[in-house]
Design a protein around this motif. Structure first.
Motif, mmCIF file in Angstrom:
data_model
loop_
_atom_site.group_PDB
_atom_site.id
_atom_site.type_symbol
_atom_site.label_atom_id
_atom_site.label_comp_id
_atom_site.label_asym_id
_atom_site.label_seq_id
_atom_site.Cartn_x
_atom_site.Cartn_y
_atom_site.Cartn_z
ATOM 1 N N GLU A 108 0.751 -0.671 0.217
ATOM 2 C CA GLU A 108 -0.447 0.321 -0.081
ATOM 3 C C GLU A 108 1.251 1.648 0.063
ATOM 4 O O GLU A 108 0.770 2.765 -0.851
ATOM 5 N N GLU A 140 -2.250 1.690 -4.277
ATOM 6 C CA GLU A 140 -3.374 1.379 -4.793
ATOM 7 C C GLU A 140 -4.905 1.661 -4.279
ATOM 8 O O GLU A 140 -4.366 1.293 -3.058
ATOM 9 N N ASN A 141 -5.734 0.938 -4.605
ATOM 10 C CA ASN A 141 -7.122 0.749 -3.994
ATOM 11 C C ASN A 141 -6.880 -0.506 -3.486
ATOM 12 O O ASN A 141 -5.884 -1.416 -4.017
ATOM 13 N N SER A 142 -7.502 -0.713 -2.726
ATOM 14 C CA SER A 142 -7.197 -1.712 -2.288
ATOM 15 C C SER A 142 -7.663 -3.351 -2.298
ATOM 16 O O SER A 142 -7.104 -4.462 -2.307
ATOM 17 N N SER A 143 -7.745 -3.147 -3.647
ATOM 18 C CA SER A 143 -8.522 -4.706 -4.816
ATOM 19 C C SER A 143 -7.368 -4.657 -5.284
ATOM 20 O O SER A 143 -6.577 -5.897 -5.139
#
Length: 217
Positions: A56, A61-64
């Motif tokens: 992270e 990036e996004n969590s997915s």
């Protein structure tokens, strides 16, 4: 049941096992596969945190997508680097001597429980450790104290009678917030000042010094 025994809690990577370079290389290779040019020198100082948190921090990036990258990291690490491990100098003697002196031994690591147990079994330490707590054994990984408290309870020990040995601020903070009285910071991935600022009550240059501190406290 009355709690009485003295437990020595260890971090794993960088404390008992010389594995940080393999972890860093696995993450570097993983990130390169997703188009990130992030070298190992920028990864190593972050090791100690759960590796999903490292992903992270490095990618935003996004969590997915973070989960996808992390799963690929685990695949690369397990297939190429997990078993390419060395004991830190003095680890065998330290573990054997503490075990013979009737200390309860535990590991609290931000590795997954599966990976931590795989390493400990491969190094033939499994009988000496009463419990191995990974980042996924309980809900919250280090620096949260949940895993440390769980290990102490499983070892039937009070924190004021116990010791936490680790090489990062995550170890010191987890032990401190669990109420562990003796926090030994092992020099290597962090400086003495970083470890002391995180709560280390003593700092050791190697595992022989750690043994001396524990047996003569």
């Amino acid at each position: 049941m009355e709690k009485h025994s003295s437990t020595i809690i260890f971090d794993l990577d960088g404390t008992l096992v010389d594995s940080l370079n393999g972890i860093g290389l696995a993450m570097e290779k993983t990130l390169a596969g997703f188009g990130y040019d992030i070298k190992i020198d920028n990864i190593l100082p972050r090791i100690g945190a759960p590796m999903i948190q490292v992903v992270e921090e490095l990618t935003n990036e996004n969590s997915s997508k973070i989960n996808i990258i992390y799963e690929q990291y685990l695949n690369i690490y397990r297939n190429k680097y997990l078993h390419d491990i060395l004991r830190v100098d003095g680890a065998n003697n330290l573990i054997d001597n503490l075990y013979k002196n009737h200390f309860s031994l535990a590991i609290v690591t931000n590795k997954t429980e599966y990976d931590a147990k795989s390493v400990v079994k491969e190094l033939d330490w499994i009988k000496q450790f009463k419990i191995i707590v990974g980042r996924d054994t309980k809900k919250l990984p280090k620096p949260h104290p949940e895993g440390t408290i769980y290990a102490l309870n499983r070892c039937n020990s009070e924190p004021q009678n116990s010791v936490f040995v680790g090489d990062t601020e995550y170890d010191m903070v987890a032990g401190k917030n669990a109420g562990v009285k003796s926090l030994i910071g092992l020099l290597g991935s962090r400086s003495a000042s970083q470890l002391k600022n995180a709560g280390a009550t003593q700092v050791a240059s190697n595992l022989a010094e750690v043994e001396e501190i524990i047996l003569h406290r």
